[in-house]
Design an enzyme around this catalytic site. Structure first.
Site, PDB file in Angstrom:
ATOM      1  N   SER A  94       3.528  -8.864   5.336  1.00 57.20           N
ATOM      2  CA  SER A  94       3.808  -7.713   6.203  1.00 57.20           C
ATOM      3  C   SER A  94       5.132  -7.941   6.921  1.00 57.20           C
ATOM      4  O   SER A  94       5.714  -6.992   7.469  1.00 57.20           O
ATOM      5  CB  SER A  94       2.676  -7.513   7.219  1.00 57.20           C
ATOM      6  OG  SER A  94       2.402  -8.728   7.891  1.00 57.20           O
ATOM      7  N   GLU A 150      -9.551  -5.864   3.651  1.00 60.41           N
ATOM      8  CA  GLU A 150      -8.677  -4.880   4.312  1.00 60.41           C
ATOM      9  C   GLU A 150      -9.131  -3.463   3.997  1.00 60.41           C
ATOM     10  O   GLU A 150      -9.280  -3.086   2.828  1.00 60.41           O
ATOM     11  CB  GLU A 150      -7.213  -5.095   3.876  1.00 60.41           C
ATOM     12  CG  GLU A 150      -6.288  -4.085   4.553  1.00 60.41           C
ATOM     13  CD  GLU A 150      -4.805  -4.454   4.523  1.00 60.41           C
ATOM     14  OE1 GLU A 150      -4.455  -5.554   4.056  1.00 60.41           O
ATOM     15  OE2 GLU A 150      -3.999  -3.614   4.978  1.00 60.41           O
TER      16      GLU A 150
HETATM   17  O1  KIV Z   1       0.597  -9.517   5.194  1.00 60.07           O
HETATM   18  C1  KIV Z   1      -0.250  -9.371   6.086  1.00 60.07           C
HETATM   19  O2  KIV Z   1       0.049  -9.283   7.277  1.00 60.07           O
HETATM   20  C2  KIV Z   1      -1.643  -9.315   5.690  1.00 60.07           C
HETATM   21  C3  KIV Z   1      -2.666  -9.069   6.748  1.00 60.07           C
HETATM   22  C4  KIV Z   1      -2.654  -7.655   7.168  1.00 60.07           C
HETATM   23  C5  KIV Z   1      -4.013  -9.501   6.338  1.00 60.07           C
HETATM   24  O3  KIV Z   1      -1.950  -9.458   4.553  1.00 60.07           O
END
Ligand code: KIV
Length: 288
Positions: free
Chosen positions: A69, A205
């Site tokens: 993310s 998720e």
């Molecule tokens: O990349 C990320 O932040 C994630 C989380 C939302 C679990 O995969």
């Protein structure tokens, strides 16, 4: 009445709690496994830099995910798809350097493990050796069984990620997963597959709360929910979302605990106005 030994007295289960425990050494995947056996819930946050990670570490957050993310919230990409292994290695190393207690999980980015188990091992090895993470995360259930199995056999703990898997945005979009009987059965198969392959935990998720609760009951490894209701063993949020720093419309599952975007914007404006108005720097900020 049975007498407790000195060792038992200093290691009762509240001392060993993941959050609020007194231990100062780094948390391990073994501690995570034991927490599920104790029925202990725990928090996980994403972090992408040493300074933020040090704040979360001091706050007692026991597990930090250097999530891909980072692509959306830290590096300015539109999705997680463009994030590279070099970028994840650099960000993960910073988070490891900024922490002393949390277990750091480094995300394997899109394209770094889909070719198969050997590519996954090569990529995960970089995160472990160059960045110093204690575990890696990758997306996919049944389809990632081989990758998880080889990493675990090679001594690399794996957190799996099923349900909505953002690296597949081009084929699945950002939609709730596991709705309807067939999709729910697939999610259960995915959950069992990653456990069977040796994952120590699994992120769920954006799946219906009742289904996440069922997966949590069925598995012996901990489930980490994001948009998956209250019954999972752990909860994760993107750090900048819960701090109110990300900006834009937040998904319904995000709870904002602060409004850092407003705090930072006001501070920047106050600085700018001082400079323009000649009230910064003052004599006390000057050297002679
Ligand atoms: O990349 C990320 O932040 C994630 C989380 C939302 C679990 O995969």
């Amino acid at each position: 009445m049975t007498q407790l030994s000195a060792a038992q007295k200093t290691t009762d289960s509240s001392d060993r709690a993941l959050y609020g425990g007194k231990g100062t050494r780094r948390i391990t995947v073994r501690d995570i496994t034991v927490a599920k056996e104790r029925g202990e819930k725990w928090p996980m946050l994403t972090a992408y830099d040493a300074m933020t990670a040090s704040v979360f570490d001091e706050a007692g957050i026991p597990v930090m995910l250097v999530g891909d993310s980072a692509g959306n919230v830290h590096l300015g990409y539109e999705t997680t798809v463009p994030v590279t292994l070099d970028e994840m290695t650099m960000l993960s190393a910073a988070v490891v350097r900024g922490t002393s207690r949390a277990l750091i999980v480094g995300d394997l980015p899109f394209g770094s493990y889909q070719e198969g188990p050997v590519q996954a091992l090569r990529s995960a090895t970089r995160l472990v050796k160059e960045a110093g993470v204690g575990a890696v995360k990758l997306e996919g259930g049944e389809r990632s069984h081989g990758q998880i199995e080889l990493l675990v056999q090679s001594g690399i703990p794996v957190m799996a990620h099923i349900g909505l898997t953002p690296q597949s945005v081009n084929s699945m979009g950002y939609r709730v997963q596991g709705r309807g009987e067939e999709a729910a059965q697939q999610l259960l198969r995915d959950a069992k597959a990653v456990q069977d392959a040796g994952a120590f935990a699994v992120v769920l998720e954006l799946v219906p709360a009742e289904l996440a609760a069922e997966v949590t009951r069925v598995l012996h490894i901990p489930t980490v929910g994001i948009g998956a209701g209250a019954e999972t063993d752990a909860q994760v949020l993107v750090g900048t979302d819960m701090l109110g720093l990300t900006g834009g419309k937040m998904p319904r599952f995000v709870k904002q605990y602060a409004d850092l975007r407003q705090v930072m914007g006001s501070a920047a404006k106050a600085f700018a106005e001082d400079v323009v108005g000649g009230t910064f720097p003052l004599e006390e900020h000057s050297v002679h």
